[in-house]
Design a protein around this motif. Structure first.
Motif, PDB file in Angstrom:
ATOM      1  N   GLN A 147       0.848  -0.991   0.191  1.00  0.00           N
ATOM      2  CA  GLN A 147       0.072  -0.068   0.043  1.00  0.00           C
ATOM      3  C   GLN A 147       0.842   1.362  -0.086  1.00  0.00           C
ATOM      4  O   GLN A 147       1.501   1.610   1.062  1.00  0.00           O
ATOM      5  CB  GLN A 147      -0.899   0.233   1.187  1.00  0.00           C
ATOM      6  CG  GLN A 147      -1.929   1.217   1.164  1.00  0.00           C
ATOM      7  CD  GLN A 147      -2.995   1.271   2.425  1.00  0.00           C
ATOM      8  OE1 GLN A 147      -2.364   1.531   3.523  1.00  0.00           O
ATOM      9  NE2 GLN A 147      -3.936   0.939   2.419  1.00  0.00           N
ATOM     10  N   GLY A 148       0.895   2.199  -1.143  1.00  0.00           N
ATOM     11  CA  GLY A 148       1.754   3.180  -1.226  1.00  0.00           C
ATOM     12  C   GLY A 148       3.353   2.626  -0.976  1.00  0.00           C
ATOM     13  O   GLY A 148       3.535   1.827  -1.944  1.00  0.00           O
ATOM     14  N   THR A 149       4.110   3.517  -0.040  1.00  0.00           N
ATOM     15  CA  THR A 149       5.366   3.109   0.034  1.00  0.00           C
ATOM     16  C   THR A 149       5.494   2.136   1.202  1.00  0.00           C
ATOM     17  O   THR A 149       6.649   2.004   1.962  1.00  0.00           O
ATOM     18  CB  THR A 149       5.887   4.189   0.301  1.00  0.00           C
ATOM     19  OG1 THR A 149       5.377   5.068   1.660  1.00  0.00           O
ATOM     20  CG2 THR A 149       5.940   5.328  -0.447  1.00  0.00           C
ATOM     21  N   SER A 160       5.129  -8.115   9.618  1.00  0.00           N
ATOM     22  CA  SER A 160       6.024  -6.968   9.640  1.00  0.00           C
ATOM     23  C   SER A 160       5.797  -5.847   8.590  1.00  0.00           C
ATOM     24  O   SER A 160       5.111  -6.127   7.663  1.00  0.00           O
ATOM     25  CB  SER A 160       7.279  -7.588   9.345  1.00  0.00           C
ATOM     26  OG  SER A 160       7.976  -8.579  10.168  1.00  0.00           O
ATOM     27  N   PHE A 161       5.893  -4.783   9.162  1.00  0.00           N
ATOM     28  CA  PHE A 161       5.520  -3.489   8.619  1.00  0.00           C
ATOM     29  C   PHE A 161       6.978  -2.807   7.967  1.00  0.00           C
ATOM     30  O   PHE A 161       7.811  -2.478   8.683  1.00  0.00           O
ATOM     31  CB  PHE A 161       4.826  -2.793   9.173  1.00  0.00           C
ATOM     32  CG  PHE A 161       3.389  -3.156   9.909  1.00  0.00           C
ATOM     33  CD1 PHE A 161       2.279  -2.729   9.207  1.00  0.00           C
ATOM     34  CD2 PHE A 161       3.328  -4.142  10.767  1.00  0.00           C
ATOM     35  CE1 PHE A 161       1.118  -3.293   9.863  1.00  0.00           C
ATOM     36  CE2 PHE A 161       2.251  -4.572  11.236  1.00  0.00           C
ATOM     37  CZ  PHE A 161       0.969  -4.062  10.757  1.00  0.00           C
ATOM     38  N   TYR A 162       6.768  -2.809   6.548  1.00  0.00           N
ATOM     39  CA  TYR A 162       8.285  -2.046   6.055  1.00  0.00           C
ATOM     40  C   TYR A 162       7.943  -0.648   5.573  1.00  0.00           C
ATOM     41  O   TYR A 162       7.048  -0.608   4.710  1.00  0.00           O
ATOM     42  CB  TYR A 162       8.817  -2.961   5.226  1.00  0.00           C
ATOM     43  CG  TYR A 162       9.445  -4.339   5.893  1.00  0.00           C
ATOM     44  CD1 TYR A 162      10.693  -4.371   6.408  1.00  0.00           C
ATOM     45  CD2 TYR A 162       8.953  -5.384   6.113  1.00  0.00           C
ATOM     46  CE1 TYR A 162      11.362  -5.361   7.157  1.00  0.00           C
ATOM     47  CE2 TYR A 162       9.176  -6.682   6.783  1.00  0.00           C
ATOM     48  CZ  TYR A 162      10.620  -6.569   7.122  1.00  0.00           C
ATOM     49  OH  TYR A 162      11.107  -7.678   7.761  1.00  0.00           O
ATOM     50  N   ASP A 163       8.972   0.265   5.492  1.00  0.00           N
ATOM     51  CA  ASP A 163       8.978   1.451   4.606  1.00  0.00           C
ATOM     52  C   ASP A 163       9.735   0.908   3.372  1.00  0.00           C
ATOM     53  O   ASP A 163      10.985   0.835   3.435  1.00  0.00           O
ATOM     54  CB  ASP A 163       9.597   2.432   5.351  1.00  0.00           C
ATOM     55  CG  ASP A 163       9.593   3.858   4.748  1.00  0.00           C
ATOM     56  OD1 ASP A 163       9.129   3.854   3.531  1.00  0.00           O
ATOM     57  OD2 ASP A 163       9.700   4.858   5.088  1.00  0.00           O
ATOM     58  N   ILE A 164       9.254   1.091   2.270  1.00  0.00           N
ATOM     59  CA  ILE A 164      10.000   0.883   0.916  1.00  0.00           C
ATOM     60  C   ILE A 164       9.936   2.215   0.032  1.00  0.00           C
ATOM     61  O   ILE A 164       9.982   1.907  -1.014  1.00  0.00           O
ATOM     62  CB  ILE A 164       9.250  -0.461   0.034  1.00  0.00           C
ATOM     63  CG1 ILE A 164       7.880  -0.169  -0.220  1.00  0.00           C
ATOM     64  CG2 ILE A 164       9.448  -1.594   0.778  1.00  0.00           C
ATOM     65  CD1 ILE A 164       7.189  -1.051  -1.058  1.00  0.00           C
ATOM     66  N   SER A 165       9.956   3.176   0.584  1.00  0.00           N
ATOM     67  CA  SER A 165      10.026   4.548  -0.220  1.00  0.00           C
ATOM     68  C   SER A 165      11.329   4.625  -0.805  1.00  0.00           C
ATOM     69  O   SER A 165      11.332   5.088  -2.042  1.00  0.00           O
ATOM     70  CB  SER A 165       9.940   5.684   0.714  1.00  0.00           C
ATOM     71  OG  SER A 165      10.786   5.757   1.881  1.00  0.00           O
ATOM     72  N   PRO A 167      13.824   1.622  -2.229  1.00  0.00           N
ATOM     73  CA  PRO A 167      13.910   0.239  -2.294  1.00  0.00           C
ATOM     74  C   PRO A 167      15.022  -0.180  -2.013  1.00  0.00           C
ATOM     75  O   PRO A 167      15.087  -1.288  -1.708  1.00  0.00           O
ATOM     76  CB  PRO A 167      13.356  -0.008  -3.904  1.00  0.00           C
ATOM     77  CG  PRO A 167      12.748   1.137  -4.254  1.00  0.00           C
ATOM     78  CD  PRO A 167      13.048   2.254  -3.597  1.00  0.00           C
ATOM     79  N   ALA A 168      16.275   0.594  -2.195  1.00  0.00           N
ATOM     80  CA  ALA A 168      17.461   0.077  -1.842  1.00  0.00           C
ATOM     81  C   ALA A 168      17.761   0.070  -0.262  1.00  0.00           C
ATOM     82  O   ALA A 168      18.840  -0.456  -0.109  1.00  0.00           O
ATOM     83  CB  ALA A 168      18.626   0.771  -2.573  1.00  0.00           C
ATOM     84  N   LYS A 169      17.041   0.742   0.180  1.00  0.00           N
ATOM     85  CA  LYS A 169      17.032   0.900   1.859  1.00  0.00           C
ATOM     86  C   LYS A 169      15.760   0.538   2.626  1.00  0.00           C
ATOM     87  O   LYS A 169      15.203   1.326   2.986  1.00  0.00           O
ATOM     88  CB  LYS A 169      17.729   2.058   2.161  1.00  0.00           C
ATOM     89  CG  LYS A 169      19.125   2.571   1.558  1.00  0.00           C
ATOM     90  CD  LYS A 169      19.596   3.838   2.123  1.00  0.00           C
ATOM     91  CE  LYS A 169      21.031   4.033   1.569  1.00  0.00           C
ATOM     92  NZ  LYS A 169      21.571   5.413   2.185  1.00  0.00           N
ATOM     93  N   VAL A 170      15.379  -0.896   2.474  1.00  0.00           N
ATOM     94  CA  VAL A 170      14.244  -1.009   3.156  1.00  0.00           C
ATOM     95  C   VAL A 170      14.365  -1.021   4.472  1.00  0.00           C
ATOM     96  O   VAL A 170      15.350  -1.558   4.976  1.00  0.00           O
ATOM     97  CB  VAL A 170      13.628  -2.465   2.696  1.00  0.00           C
ATOM     98  CG1 VAL A 170      12.548  -2.732   3.460  1.00  0.00           C
ATOM     99  CG2 VAL A 170      13.567  -2.347   1.086  1.00  0.00           C
ATOM    100  N   SER A 171      13.527  -0.483   5.269  1.00  0.00           N
ATOM    101  CA  SER A 171      13.623  -0.300   6.512  1.00  0.00           C
ATOM    102  C   SER A 171      12.334  -0.739   7.384  1.00  0.00           C
ATOM    103  O   SER A 171      11.167  -0.517   7.062  1.00  0.00           O
ATOM    104  CB  SER A 171      13.686   1.160   6.936  1.00  0.00           C
ATOM    105  OG  SER A 171      12.549   2.057   6.739  1.00  0.00           O
ATOM    106  N   LEU A 172      12.460  -1.382   8.617  1.00  0.00           N
ATOM    107  CA  LEU A 172      11.408  -2.112   9.374  1.00  0.00           C
ATOM    108  C   LEU A 172      10.691  -0.976  10.163  1.00  0.00           C
ATOM    109  O   LEU A 172      11.457  -0.144  10.856  1.00  0.00           O
ATOM    110  CB  LEU A 172      11.989  -3.142  10.157  1.00  0.00           C
ATOM    111  CG  LEU A 172      10.967  -3.815  11.216  1.00  0.00           C
ATOM    112  CD1 LEU A 172       9.822  -4.720  10.388  1.00  0.00           C
ATOM    113  CD2 LEU A 172      11.876  -4.540  12.265  1.00  0.00           C
ATOM    114  N   ILE A 173       9.403  -0.925   9.961  1.00  0.00           N
ATOM    115  CA  ILE A 173       8.676   0.061  10.823  1.00  0.00           C
ATOM    116  C   ILE A 173       8.211  -0.497  12.439  1.00  0.00           C
ATOM    117  O   ILE A 173       8.768   0.030  13.317  1.00  0.00           O
ATOM    118  CB  ILE A 173       7.371   0.758  10.001  1.00  0.00           C
ATOM    119  CG1 ILE A 173       7.810   1.356   8.932  1.00  0.00           C
ATOM    120  CG2 ILE A 173       6.762   1.536  11.012  1.00  0.00           C
ATOM    121  CD1 ILE A 173       6.779   1.599   8.042  1.00  0.00           C
ATOM    122  N   THR A 174       7.853  -1.934  12.132  1.00  0.00           N
ATOM    123  CA  THR A 174       7.455  -2.338  13.386  1.00  0.00           C
ATOM    124  C   THR A 174       6.957  -3.725  13.042  1.00  0.00           C
ATOM    125  O   THR A 174       6.793  -4.264  11.856  1.00  0.00           O
ATOM    126  CB  THR A 174       6.109  -1.642  14.156  1.00  0.00           C
ATOM    127  OG1 THR A 174       5.955  -2.196  15.435  1.00  0.00           O
ATOM    128  CG2 THR A 174       4.591  -1.809  13.312  1.00  0.00           C
TER     129      THR A 174
END
Length: 236
Positions: A147-149, A160-165, A167-174
């Motif tokens: 959904q979105g980024t 698991s919830f990730y920020d993929i804004s 794509p080369a630096k995917v980060s875990l949100i929670t």
């Protein structure tokens, strides 16, 4: 006449003796230990984890060759060799600690508890290394939803919830711990849906699971119990 009767009695005695010898030989063969091949076949049938021979390839298929780029790739869990066609490897992210099996020892109580929670009751015939593999299934990743980024990674133990804004630096949100198996996720608006189906699934996302079902007798089919299925909904 007497000579004929005597000869007949002798022939009958010989036939009776031969019949007794044959019947004794057959009985001894029946009591003899099973041949090694027959014993091995019985053990293979009794152990579902015995390796099976490869199935012949369909006509026209040759399988992989030494020219296949996958030949010789380095094995590994986090550092395995890789090759790709039509895609590019941008990033690699390990599963969060909440979704990792806490031990590599199959006799560890944590491993045995994981087997209980996913409904593996009778483990007498499951080799110890295979028990460890099955226990890790309780923490296996499953499906993606986007959904979105944001990327939502389903897991047999939660989401698991990730920020993929980037794509080369995917980060875990929670992470959200919610055992239940499968963990197929879908997103609609601000709602996240996760389907579960294993015996440890609870609507309150508790990790305590349920008591294992009683063992059933061999040859009997239990018709009173049904696999638990549920759809858990979260606001995101």
């Amino acid at each position: 006449m007497n000579r004929m009767q005597s000869l007949a009695f002798r022939l009958a005695g010989v036939a009776f003796g031969a019949a007794m010898v044959c019947s004794s030989w057959v009985a001894l063969r029946a009591q003899a230990p099973a041949a090694p091949a027959a014993k091995a076949a019985a053990e293979e049938e009794d152990n579902p984890f015995t390796p099976k021979p490869a199935v012949p390839l369909p006509p026209g298929m040759t399988g992989s060759t030494m020219n296949d780029p996958r030949v010789g790739l380095k094995p590994g869990l986090y550092d395995a060799g890789e090759t790709a066609m039509g895609m590019e490897h941008l990033a690699f992210v390990k599963k969060p600690n909440a979704f990792q099996l806490s031990s590599t020892n199959p006799d560890d109580p944590a491993v045995q508890k994981s087997l209980d929670l996913i409904g593996v009751g009778n483990r007498d015939k499951i080799p110890k290394p295979m028990q460890l593999v099955i226990a890790q299934l309780a923490f296996a990743n499953s499906d993606f939803a986007f959904q979105g980024t944001h990327l939502f990674q389903g897991n047999f133990y939660g989401v698991s919830f990730y920020d993929i804004s980037n794509p080369a630096k995917v980060s875990l949100i929670t992470t959200l711990v919610c055992p239940g198996g499968q963990g197929d996720v879908s997103v609609y608006g601000n709602l996240l849906f996760m389907s579960v189906e294993m015996p440890n699934g609870r609507l309150d996302c508790g990790v305590q699971g349920f008591p294992p079902l009683p063992r059933r007798s061999r040859g009997m089919r239990r018709t009173t119990g049904f696999r638990r299925r549920a759809l858990i909904v979260f606001a995101v």
